[in-house]
Design a protein around this motif. Structure first.
Motif, PDB file in Angstrom:
ATOM      1  N   PRO A  12       0.550  -0.943   0.159  1.00 30.32           N
ATOM      2  CA  PRO A  12       0.214   0.107  -0.049  1.00 30.32           C
ATOM      3  C   PRO A  12       0.975   1.383  -0.003  1.00 30.32           C
ATOM      4  CG  PRO A  12      -0.787  -1.620   1.542  1.00 30.32           C
ATOM      5  CD  PRO A  12       0.404  -1.870   1.233  1.00 30.32           C
ATOM      6  N   GLY A  13       0.049   2.260  -1.147  1.00 31.35           N
ATOM      7  CA  GLY A  13       0.907   3.614  -0.592  1.00 31.35           C
ATOM      8  C   GLY A  13       2.364   3.695  -2.394  1.00 31.35           C
ATOM      9  N   LEU A  14       2.647   2.228  -2.543  1.00 29.24           N
ATOM     10  CA  LEU A  14       4.315   2.484  -2.919  1.00 29.24           C
ATOM     11  C   LEU A  14       3.599   2.840  -4.612  1.00 29.24           C
ATOM     12  CD1 LEU A  14       7.277   2.349  -3.652  1.00 29.24           C
ATOM     13  CD2 LEU A  14       6.904  -0.451  -3.861  1.00 29.24           C
ATOM     14  N   LEU A  15       4.318   4.493  -4.941  1.00 34.65           N
ATOM     15  CA  LEU A  15       4.196   4.295  -6.353  1.00 34.65           C
ATOM     16  C   LEU A  15       4.996   3.712  -7.509  1.00 34.65           C
ATOM     17  CD1 LEU A  15       2.432   7.917  -5.147  1.00 34.65           C
ATOM     18  CD2 LEU A  15       1.083   5.853  -5.300  1.00 34.65           C
ATOM     19  N   TYR A  16       6.168   3.957  -7.321  1.00 35.30           N
ATOM     20  CA  TYR A  16       7.471   4.162  -8.013  1.00 35.30           C
ATOM     21  C   TYR A  16       8.563   2.897  -7.465  1.00 35.30           C
ATOM     22  CZ  TYR A  16      11.130   5.420 -10.931  1.00 35.30           C
ATOM     23  OH  TYR A  16      12.119   6.062 -12.047  1.00 35.30           O
ATOM     24  N   ALA A  17       9.275   3.285  -7.947  1.00 38.28           N
ATOM     25  CA  ALA A  17      10.855   1.811  -7.760  1.00 38.28           C
ATOM     26  C   ALA A  17      11.841   2.166  -8.830  1.00 38.28           C
ATOM     27  CB  ALA A  17      10.641   0.864  -6.997  1.00 38.28           C
ATOM     28  N   GLY A  18      12.837   2.814  -8.853  1.00 37.06           N
ATOM     29  CA  GLY A  18      13.368   2.858  -9.417  1.00 37.06           C
ATOM     30  C   GLY A  18      14.857   2.472  -8.977  1.00 37.06           C
ATOM     31  N   PHE A  19      16.661   2.048  -9.521  1.00 36.26           N
ATOM     32  CA  PHE A  19      17.885   2.269  -9.711  1.00 36.26           C
ATOM     33  C   PHE A  19      18.049   3.127  -9.981  1.00 36.26           C
ATOM     34  CE2 PHE A  19      16.833  -3.293  -9.208  1.00 36.26           C
ATOM     35  CZ  PHE A  19      17.163  -2.722  -8.640  1.00 36.26           C
ATOM     36  N   ASN A  20      19.509   3.576  -9.252  1.00 33.76           N
ATOM     37  CA  ASN A  20      20.414   4.735  -9.703  1.00 33.76           C
ATOM     38  C   ASN A  20      20.865   4.389 -10.504  1.00 33.76           C
ATOM     39  OD1 ASN A  20      22.094   2.601  -8.713  1.00 33.76           O
ATOM     40  ND2 ASN A  20      23.250   4.875  -7.358  1.00 33.76           N
ATOM     41  N   GLN A  21      22.168   4.856 -11.384  1.00 34.45           N
ATOM     42  CA  GLN A  21      22.990   4.787 -12.503  1.00 34.45           C
ATOM     43  C   GLN A  21      23.368   3.327 -12.372  1.00 34.45           C
ATOM     44  OE1 GLN A  21      21.957   7.499 -11.490  1.00 34.45           O
ATOM     45  NE2 GLN A  21      21.308   8.859 -12.859  1.00 34.45           N
ATOM     46  N   ASP A  22      24.126   3.133 -11.476  1.00 32.73           N
ATOM     47  CA  ASP A  22      25.184   1.768 -10.658  1.00 32.73           C
ATOM     48  C   ASP A  22      24.620   0.835 -10.847  1.00 32.73           C
ATOM     49  OD1 ASP A  22      25.023   2.753  -9.016  1.00 32.73           O
ATOM     50  OD2 ASP A  22      27.113   3.511  -8.344  1.00 32.73           O
ATOM     51  N   TYR A  23      23.337   0.942 -10.105  1.00 32.35           N
ATOM     52  CA  TYR A  23      22.063  -0.107  -9.580  1.00 32.35           C
ATOM     53  C   TYR A  23      22.676  -0.292  -8.161  1.00 32.35           C
ATOM     54  CZ  TYR A  23      21.243  -1.640 -14.546  1.00 32.35           C
ATOM     55  OH  TYR A  23      20.599  -1.107 -15.251  1.00 32.35           O
ATOM     56  N   GLY A  24      24.397   0.489  -7.111  1.00 26.29           N
ATOM     57  CA  GLY A  24      23.906   0.126  -6.790  1.00 26.29           C
ATOM     58  C   GLY A  24      23.223   0.949  -5.637  1.00 26.29           C
ATOM     59  N   CYS A  25      21.678   2.235  -5.755  1.00 24.38           N
ATOM     60  CA  CYS A  25      20.994   2.600  -4.296  1.00 24.38           C
ATOM     61  C   CYS A  25      20.111   2.517  -5.558  1.00 24.38           C
ATOM     62  CB  CYS A  25      21.126   3.431  -4.682  1.00 24.38           C
ATOM     63  SG  CYS A  25      22.775   3.731  -3.240  1.00 24.38           S
ATOM     64  N   PHE A  26      18.651   2.155  -4.854  1.00 20.63           N
ATOM     65  CA  PHE A  26      16.705   2.292  -4.659  1.00 20.63           C
ATOM     66  C   PHE A  26      16.533   3.161  -4.367  1.00 20.63           C
ATOM     67  CE2 PHE A  26      16.475  -1.551  -2.944  1.00 20.63           C
ATOM     68  CZ  PHE A  26      15.199  -1.013  -1.988  1.00 20.63           C
ATOM     69  N   ALA A  27      15.473   4.560  -5.208  1.00 19.68           N
ATOM     70  CA  ALA A  27      14.752   4.635  -4.706  1.00 19.68           C
ATOM     71  C   ALA A  27      13.231   4.152  -4.983  1.00 19.68           C
ATOM     72  CB  ALA A  27      14.915   6.270  -5.164  1.00 19.68           C
ATOM     73  N   ILE A  28      12.498   4.506  -3.856  1.00 18.52           N
ATOM     74  CA  ILE A  28      11.149   4.459  -4.061  1.00 18.52           C
ATOM     75  C   ILE A  28      10.652   5.879  -4.150  1.00 18.52           C
ATOM     76  CG2 ILE A  28      11.519   2.095  -3.175  1.00 18.52           C
ATOM     77  CD1 ILE A  28      10.544   2.786  -0.636  1.00 18.52           C
ATOM     78  N   GLY A  29       8.959   5.608  -4.371  1.00 24.40           N
ATOM     79  CA  GLY A  29       7.603   6.869  -4.616  1.00 24.40           C
ATOM     80  C   GLY A  29       6.939   6.470  -3.759  1.00 24.40           C
ATOM     81  N   LEU A  30       6.598   7.135  -2.333  1.00 27.59           N
ATOM     82  CA  LEU A  30       5.540   6.796  -1.959  1.00 27.59           C
ATOM     83  C   LEU A  30       4.530   8.098  -1.421  1.00 27.59           C
ATOM     84  CD1 LEU A  30       7.370   6.332   1.511  1.00 27.59           C
ATOM     85  CD2 LEU A  30       6.560   4.316  -0.338  1.00 27.59           C
ATOM     86  N   ASP A  31       2.953   7.031  -1.296  1.00 32.76           N
ATOM     87  CA  ASP A  31       1.905   8.659  -1.549  1.00 32.76           C
ATOM     88  C   ASP A  31       1.899   9.360  -0.312  1.00 32.76           C
ATOM     89  OD1 ASP A  31       1.676   7.127   0.633  1.00 32.76           O
ATOM     90  OD2 ASP A  31      -0.596   6.020   0.246  1.00 32.76           O
TER      91      ASP A  31
END
Length: 429
Positions: free
Chosen positions: A14-33
Motif C-alpha cells: 500500500p502506498g508504493l507508487l514508484y521504484a527505480g535503481f540509480n545509474q550503477d544499480y548500487g542504490c534504489f529509490a521509491i516514491g510513496l503517497d
C-alpha cells in the motif's frame, strides 16, 4: 518502474507508487503517497527519506549517489503537479529547480551533464545546469510508459527513446547536441525566480530560491528556428509491435528492446544499428518490467509479469569450455562448442539454450532457432519487480512491488535455477 503505468498486483505494498535503481544499480529509490525514500542495495539500508502529509511522489530519479534527485508528483494527492519536474537537494531538503510543461511528465533521466524529460509525444534534452539550457526536442509516438534510457559513460553519451512510428527506436548521440544561437522565436519561454547567473548545478550552493522554467510544448521542435550543428540520430525498426521496455549498457554501445508482446528481447549495436542477439523469454504474451545489462555487457537479465527472472548470455567468452555431450533445450551444464555443426544442437554459441532442432533452422520456423535463457529465478509472490545484476559476482537483485527485495546467485557454468541468497522487506506495513 512506475507502478501506475503497469498492471497492478494483488500483493502490491500500500502506498508504493514508484521504484527505480540509480545509474550503477548500487542504490534504489521509491516514491510513496507520503514522499520518497532512498536505499543502499549492499547491504539494504535506508539512507534518506522525506515523508510527510504534503502529498505523494510518483517518480524519483537519482543522480548516482549524489544529493540531487528529480521528482514528479503522483498518487491521489500529488505533492507537486504531475506536469512539473522538481530537481531536489536532499541535503538541504528543498527544491533547487522547477521545470513546468503543459502535459504530464512521463519520465526523467539524469546524467551529470544532461537532463532528459519525457512527455507523451515529446522528449526534451537539456544541458544540466542552473539555469538548464534546452539543447533539443524530439518527437515520439505515444509513449504512455515514458520509455527512455541513457548511458552513463562520459565519452559515449547515448539516449534511446521510441521513434515516431510504432516499433521504431531512436538512438541519439547526446554529445552531438551542442549549444546553439537562437535566431528567432522558440516554442519555450523562461521565467526564472531569483538570479539566473548561477554556477553549474552540481557544484553550486543551492541556497538560492528555486528556479522555474515553463515550456510551451504544443508545437514542434523547440529549435526549429535555431542554428546548430548536425545531430547524430539513428532510427531502428526494432519491432513490429509497440515498444514496451528499453535498456542501455553503461557504455551506450548496446541497447535491448522488447515489444508489448513480450516474447522476444532484441539486442542492437547502437553505433551500426545491427541486430546482435534475438533472445526468447517465452511463447506466451507477457508484460516486461525491466531489462538490465551486467557491467561487462556479457549478460542480460529480464523480469516480467510471469514472476520469473531470465538471465541470458551475450558473449561466448563467459561460457566455460568443457567436453560434454550435446543435449536438448533443458537447464544444465552450459557448454560452448568451437564450431556450429549438426552435432552441437541444444546450445547456441553464446551458451544459451536452443532447440534440439536448431541445426534445421533454415528449414523450420524461426522459433526453432531461438535462444532461451541459460538461468532463471522465481519470485514466490509473482509481484512486479525490477531486476539488475548485483555488486557481488554472479548475483542479481530484484526489487518488488510488494515491498520486498531478493538476492539470487546463479552458477555461471551450470546455469539453471538460481539460488536465493537473501530476502528482506524494505517497506513494511
Amino acid at each position: 518502474m512506475n507502478l501506475s503505468r503497469t498492471s497492478p498486483g494483488m500483493n502490491d505494498a500500500p502506498g508504493l507508487l514508484y521504484a527505480g535503481f540509480n545509474q550503477d544499480y548500487g542504490c534504489f529509490a521509491i516514491g510513496l503517497d507520503t514522499g520518497f525514500r532512498v536505499y543502499n542495495c549492499h547491504p539494504l539500508i535506508n539512507q534518506a527519506k522525506n515523508e510527510s502529509e504534503d502529498g505523494g511522489i510518483g517518480l524519483v530519479e537519482m543522480l548516482y549517489r549524489t544529493n540531487y534527485l528529480a521528482l514528479v508528483g503522483g498518487g491521489r494527492n500529488p505533492r507537486y503537479p504531475p506536469n512539473k519536474v522538481i530537481i531536489y537537494d536532499s541535503i538541504k531538503a528543498k527544491p533547487v529547480l522547477e521545470l513546468e510543461y503543459k502535459s504530464e511528465v512521463k519520465n526523467v533521466k539524469l546524467r551529470k551533464d544532461r537532463l532528459t524529460v519525457v512527455l507523451q509525444n515529446k522528449v526534451f534534452v537539456y544541458h544540466f545546469s542552473l539555469p538548464p539550457q534546452l539543447l533539443h526536442t524530439f518527437e515520439t509516438c505515444d509513449n504512455e510508459k515514458g520509455l527512455a534510457a541513457v548511458s552513463t559513460s562520459a565519452n559515449h553519451a547515448i539516449l534511446i527513446i521510441p521513434g515516431r512510428q510504432k516499433g521504431q527506436l531512436q538512438i541519439i548521440d547526446l554529445n552531438s547536441l551542442g549549444y546553439y544561437i537562437s535566431v528567432g522565436e522558440s516554442d519555450h519561454t523562461n521565467n526564472y525566480i531569483g538570479s539566473p547567473q548561477l554556477p553549474p548545478l552540481l557544484t553550486s550552493d543551492s541556497s538560492n530560491s528555486a528556479n522555474s522554467l515553463t515550456h510551451n510544448n504544443s508545437n514542434g521542435s523547440a529549435n526549429s528556428s535555431s542554428t546548430r550543428r548536425s545531430i547524430n540520430v539513428s532510427i531502428i525498426p526494432a519491432h513490429t509491435g509497440k515498444l514496451s521496455c528499453l535498456s542501455l549498457n553503461q557504455e551506450g554501445s548496446r541497447c535491448a528492446t522488447t515489444s508489448d508482446k513480450g516474447t522476444l528481447i532484441r539486442v542492437y549495436n547502437t553505433a551500426t544499428g545491427s541486430l546482435l542477439h534475438e533472445l526468447r523469454r517465452g511463447v506466451d504474451r507477457a508484460e516486461i518490467y525491466a531489462i538490465a545489462f551486467n557491467q561487462e555487457s556479457t549478460r542480460l537479465c529480464v523480469s516480467s509479469d510471469k514472476g520469473t527472472i531470465h538471465i541470458f548470455n551475450l558473449d561466448p567468452s563467459v561460457v566455460t569450455h568443457m567436453d560434454h555431450k550435446p543435449r536438448g533445450p533443458t537447464y544444465g551444464e552450459v557448454v560452448s562448442y568451437p564450431t556450429q555443426s549438426p552435432t552441437n544442437y541444444g546450445l547456441t554459441t553464446t551458451g544459451n539454450r536452443g532447440s534440439a532442432l536448431s541445426f534445421m533452422k533454415d528449414l523450420l520456423p524461426k522459433y526453432f532457432s531461438s535462444e532461451w535463457s541459460f538461468a532463471n529465478a522465481k519470485i514466490p509472490t509473482e509481484s512486479r519487480c525490477l531486476v539488475a545484476f548485483g555488486e557481488q559476482k554472479n548475483s542479481i537483485i530484484a526489487i518488488c512491488a510488494d515491498g520486498t527485495c531478493y538476492k539470487y546467485y546463479f552458477d555461471p557454468r551450470k546455469g539453471g535455477e538460481c539460488t536465493r541468497e537473501s530476502f528482506e522487506r524494505f517497506l513494511k506495513d
